[in-house]
Design a protein around this motif. Structure first.
Motif, mmCIF file in Angstrom:
data_model
loop_
_atom_site.group_PDB
_atom_site.id
_atom_site.type_symbol
_atom_site.label_atom_id
_atom_site.label_comp_id
_atom_site.label_asym_id
_atom_site.label_seq_id
_atom_site.Cartn_x
_atom_site.Cartn_y
_atom_site.Cartn_z
ATOM 1 N N THR A 247 -46.734 43.110 30.337
ATOM 2 C CA THR A 247 -47.494 43.058 29.087
ATOM 3 C C THR A 247 -46.564 42.809 27.901
ATOM 4 O OG1 THR A 247 -48.997 44.699 30.023
ATOM 5 C CG2 THR A 247 -49.164 44.306 27.656
ATOM 6 N N LEU A 248 -45.467 43.551 27.832
ATOM 7 C CA LEU A 248 -44.532 43.385 26.704
ATOM 8 C C LEU A 248 -43.912 41.996 26.722
ATOM 9 C CD1 LEU A 248 -42.673 46.833 26.442
ATOM 10 C CD2 LEU A 248 -44.651 45.997 25.164
ATOM 11 N N ARG A 249 -43.542 41.527 27.908
ATOM 12 C CA ARG A 249 -42.960 40.174 27.974
ATOM 13 C C ARG A 249 -43.978 39.143 27.517
ATOM 14 N NH1 ARG A 249 -40.977 42.320 32.962
ATOM 15 N NH2 ARG A 249 -42.503 41.098 34.135
ATOM 16 N N GLY A 250 -45.213 39.342 27.917
ATOM 17 C CA GLY A 250 -46.271 38.422 27.505
ATOM 18 C C GLY A 250 -46.490 38.441 26.001
ATOM 19 N N MET A 251 -46.449 39.624 25.405
ATOM 20 C CA MET A 251 -46.620 39.724 23.959
ATOM 21 C C MET A 251 -45.448 39.055 23.239
ATOM 22 S SD MET A 251 -49.516 41.112 23.197
ATOM 23 C CE MET A 251 -49.655 42.168 21.738
ATOM 24 N N ARG A 252 -44.247 39.170 23.818
ATOM 25 C CA ARG A 252 -43.096 38.473 23.203
ATOM 26 C C ARG A 252 -43.302 36.969 23.259
ATOM 27 N NH1 ARG A 252 -39.893 42.175 25.407
ATOM 28 N NH2 ARG A 252 -38.942 40.906 27.024
ATOM 29 N N ASN A 253 -43.745 36.489 24.417
ATOM 30 C CA ASN A 253 -43.976 35.043 24.555
ATOM 31 C C ASN A 253 -45.067 34.561 23.613
ATOM 32 O OD1 ASN A 253 -42.044 34.813 26.500
ATOM 33 N ND2 ASN A 253 -43.467 35.092 28.215
ATOM 34 N N ALA A 254 -46.028 35.424 23.333
ATOM 35 C CA ALA A 254 -47.137 35.039 22.454
ATOM 36 C C ALA A 254 -46.806 35.264 20.979
ATOM 37 C CB ALA A 254 -48.388 35.818 22.840
ATOM 38 N N GLY A 255 -45.583 35.712 20.703
ATOM 39 C CA GLY A 255 -45.183 35.938 19.316
ATOM 40 C C GLY A 255 -45.847 37.158 18.692
ATOM 41 N N LYS A 256 -46.345 38.074 19.531
ATOM 42 C CA LYS A 256 -47.056 39.240 18.992
ATOM 43 C C LYS A 256 -46.278 40.543 19.169
ATOM 44 C CE LYS A 256 -51.647 37.351 19.987
ATOM 45 N NZ LYS A 256 -52.729 37.409 20.977
ATOM 46 N N TYR A 257 -45.011 40.412 19.534
ATOM 47 C CA TYR A 257 -44.240 41.598 19.871
ATOM 48 C C TYR A 257 -44.010 42.500 18.664
ATOM 49 C CZ TYR A 257 -40.753 44.184 22.609
ATOM 50 O OH TYR A 257 -40.060 45.151 23.298
ATOM 51 N N LYS A 258 -44.026 41.905 17.476
ATOM 52 C CA LYS A 258 -43.769 42.680 16.258
ATOM 53 C C LYS A 258 -44.858 43.701 15.962
ATOM 54 C CE LYS A 258 -40.442 40.261 13.566
ATOM 55 N NZ LYS A 258 -39.455 41.008 12.832
ATOM 56 N N ARG A 259 -45.945 43.611 16.673
ATOM 57 C CA ARG A 259 -47.007 44.586 16.442
ATOM 58 C C ARG A 259 -46.640 45.973 16.970
ATOM 59 N NH1 ARG A 259 -52.353 42.168 18.800
ATOM 60 N NH2 ARG A 259 -53.171 44.083 17.907
ATOM 61 N N TYR A 260 -45.624 46.033 17.827
ATOM 62 C CA TYR A 260 -45.263 47.324 18.426
ATOM 63 C C TYR A 260 -44.413 48.170 17.490
ATOM 64 C CZ TYR A 260 -47.142 45.688 22.802
ATOM 65 O OH TYR A 260 -47.995 45.233 23.766
ATOM 66 N N VAL A 261 -44.578 49.466 17.602
ATOM 67 C CA VAL A 261 -43.670 50.394 16.946
ATOM 68 C C VAL A 261 -42.970 51.217 18.019
ATOM 69 C CG1 VAL A 261 -44.991 50.561 14.794
ATOM 70 C CG2 VAL A 261 -45.473 52.148 16.668
ATOM 71 N N VAL A 262 -41.812 51.750 17.650
ATOM 72 C CA VAL A 262 -41.020 52.555 18.572
ATOM 73 C C VAL A 262 -41.194 54.014 18.180
ATOM 74 C CG1 VAL A 262 -38.703 52.958 19.452
ATOM 75 C CG2 VAL A 262 -39.335 50.698 18.599
ATOM 76 N N THR A 263 -41.378 54.861 19.166
ATOM 77 C CA THR A 263 -41.478 56.282 18.855
ATOM 78 C C THR A 263 -40.644 57.071 19.858
ATOM 79 O OG1 THR A 263 -42.945 58.165 18.559
ATOM 80 C CG2 THR A 263 -43.595 56.558 20.226
ATOM 81 N N ARG A 264 -40.187 58.209 19.422
ATOM 82 C CA ARG A 264 -39.505 59.114 20.354
ATOM 83 C C ARG A 264 -40.338 60.378 20.583
ATOM 84 N NH1 ARG A 264 -34.936 56.771 21.417
ATOM 85 N NH2 ARG A 264 -33.763 55.693 19.801
ATOM 86 N N ARG A 265 -41.525 60.341 20.070
ATOM 87 C CA ARG A 265 -42.412 61.475 20.295
ATOM 88 C C ARG A 265 -42.863 61.455 21.754
ATOM 89 N NH1 ARG A 265 -47.383 63.204 16.308
ATOM 90 N NH2 ARG A 265 -48.220 64.789 17.689
#
Ligand SMILES: [Zn+2]
Ligand SMILES: [Zn+2]
Ligand SMILES: [Zn+2]
Length: 213
Positions: free
Chosen positions: A26-44
């Motif tokens: 899923t993440l690789r696909g979102m990167r290929n689709a240029g949508k990866y920036k929608r993700y945020v990183v959390t350590r919670r």
């Protein structure tokens, strides 16, 4: 070997996102689709995630929701298909376990953990959105513009809906909708939201009557 991270999409339209712990399909696909920036990183790691729902007033007071782990992460990458169900993955244990083979998803371009899920600017909305939303609902005298239900005593159930998409924020582009009518709009998946359930419990009978004609 990298530090463990958890990725998810914070700004959503109503359907709950999944969270990711490895660089899955899923993440690789979102990167290929240029949508990866929608993700945020959390350590919670308590399984609670901060979400913002587009068009929902609660975006001013972000709420946390329990999310399931992505099945591509759980089944294909971690290979734990028959060990945990997606709603019961022990995130904190996994996070704290030392795991020499672990390769984190790329996070350089993402928001967090310095820009946290709390501080990341809301995508797509003008900075004065709260005021525009308030003005729209005031102009409608706190009534839904579809079913006319009066929500001046319960204003959180009245939303400002974008008639032409979130890029258009002039008064003519916004419509005051009760959450009941809002959830009926195309690709607005709001019926599982706590606010929707509460609205139906308190005002569902009135709403059904108003919308049945
Ligand atoms: Zn995943
Ligand atoms: Zn309505
Ligand atoms: Zn809407």
């Amino acid at each position: 070997q990298g530090r463990k991270v958890v990725l998810y999409i914070r700004d959503v339209m109503g359907s709950l996102p999944k969270y990711h712990v490895v660089d899955c399909r899923t993440l690789r696909g979102m990167r290929n689709a240029g949508k990866y920036k929608r993700y945020v990183v959390t350590r919670r790691t308590d399984g609670e995630f901060l979400l913002n729902f587009a068009d929902n007033l609660s975006r001013d007071n972000p709420e946390t929701y329990r999310l399931d782990i992505c099945k591509n992460c759980l089944w294909k990458e971690l290979n734990l298909r028959y060990v945990y169900t997606p709603d019961a993955f022990p995130l904190a244990d996994w996070f704290n376990a030392i795991d020499p083979g672990y390769a984190p998803p790329p996070t350089d371009a993402l928001y967090g953990p310095k820009i946290t899920p709390i501080t990341r600017p809301i995508s797509n909305y003008p900075p004065d959105w709260n005021l525009r939303s308030l003005q729209c609902r005031k102009n409608a005298e706190w009534k839904c513009e579809v079913c006319s239900i009066d929500l001046r005593l319960a204003p959180k159930f009245l939303h400002a809906h974008h008639l032409r998409g979130t890029g258009y924020n002039q008064p003519k582009d916004l419509q005051a909708l009760c959450i009941g009518c809002h959830a009926e709009q195309p690709s607005h998946y709001m019926k599982h939201l706590p606010d929707y359930l509460e609205f139906m419990e308190l005002h569902g009978d009135t709403w059904k009557q108003l919308t049945s004609n």
